[in-house]
Design an enzyme around this catalytic site. Sequence first.
Site, PDB file in Angstrom:
ATOM      1  N   ASP A   1      29.772  41.079  40.475  1.00  0.00           N
ATOM      2  CA  ASP A   1      31.350  40.897  42.197  1.00  0.00           C
ATOM      3  C   ASP A   1      32.399  41.581  41.940  1.00  0.00           C
ATOM      4  O   ASP A   1      32.684  42.402  40.957  1.00  0.00           O
ATOM      5  CB  ASP A   1      31.670  39.061  42.639  1.00  0.00           C
TER       6      ASP A   1
ATOM      7  N   GLU B   1      36.131  42.881  43.480  1.00  0.00           N
ATOM      8  CA  GLU B   1      37.555  43.157  44.261  1.00  0.00           C
ATOM      9  C   GLU B   1      37.660  44.114  44.365  1.00  0.00           C
ATOM     10  O   GLU B   1      37.642  44.734  43.627  1.00  0.00           O
ATOM     11  CB  GLU B   1      37.875  42.282  44.245  1.00  0.00           C
TER      12      GLU B   1
ATOM     13  N   GLU C   1      46.695  43.173  53.519  1.00  0.00           N
ATOM     14  CA  GLU C   1      45.261  42.679  53.532  1.00  0.00           C
ATOM     15  C   GLU C   1      44.456  42.209  53.046  1.00  0.00           C
ATOM     16  O   GLU C   1      43.771  41.602  52.777  1.00  0.00           O
ATOM     17  CB  GLU C   1      44.945  43.360  54.939  1.00  0.00           C
TER      18      GLU C   1
ATOM     19  N   HIS D   1      39.682  35.037  46.411  1.00  0.00           N
ATOM     20  CA  HIS D   1      38.318  35.368  46.219  1.00  0.00           C
ATOM     21  C   HIS D   1      38.604  35.926  44.754  1.00  0.00           C
ATOM     22  O   HIS D   1      39.794  36.837  44.603  1.00  0.00           O
ATOM     23  CB  HIS D   1      38.214  36.678  47.008  1.00  0.00           C
TER      24      HIS D   1
ATOM     25  N   ASP E   1      33.603  34.286  41.613  1.00  0.00           N
ATOM     26  CA  ASP E   1      32.514  34.067  42.624  1.00  0.00           C
ATOM     27  C   ASP E   1      31.111  34.952  42.037  1.00  0.00           C
ATOM     28  O   ASP E   1      29.594  34.402  42.962  1.00  0.00           O
ATOM     29  CB  ASP E   1      32.684  35.806  43.673  1.00  0.00           C
TER      30      ASP E   1
END
Length: 237
Positions: free
Chosen positions: A7, A9, A52, A150, A155
Amino acid sequence: MREIVFDTETTGLSPLNGDRMVEIGCVELINRVETGRTFHAYYNPGRPMPTEAQMVHGLSDAFLADKPRFGDVCEDLLEFIGDAPLVAHNASFDFGFLNHELGACGRALVCLTRMRDTLALARQRHPGAKHSLDALCSRFGVDRSLRVKHGALIDAQLLAQCYVELTGGRQIGLSLASITAADAVPKPGHVRSGMAPIKLVVRPPRPHAPTDEELERHAAFVATLVDPIWTRLEATR
């Protein structure tokens, strides 16, 4: 079979718009069993972190300021993933960022034939249901209590458990062989392929021929039958 569940980010949704990968987490599976080997790294994106995105994963400019650039340390990641298939949720997103980073530092891109998408698997297996990672964890009873925000590694660890369930659960192919994570760890210089060998114990055949007494009792019983069907069959021949 060795697989890597991973995963990422990022600073945003599109590497074509200048977004960069800031974290990657990988979990090694062998024969769909976690070996305990993982890879985890943070990267300095060389650009400000949008508010965000920081709200999603919690990675700030200050935290990433002293982290290496992807191109300076990508060899460690490439060595870990090797040539194994790569499993991700909504895999085109993670592959897009991974290949963008590899291309930006002049490395060969990861072939898309290695991509395995758990989102596509979930949609095929449970059409009409929710398919987020949280939804899959709920469906398969995977504990996600440690997932406050997250994070690439946590994850990937959650996804690895969901991937096993999506592809047949702990006894894939109805195999009853007992395999532990320790059994699946490859020895130095050797990667195990296929399941652990099963030793079969062959028993000697047992006699099943009827005794003389049993034959006599059977003949006596047959003699008591009225109009047995085989006599009618013999009459029609």
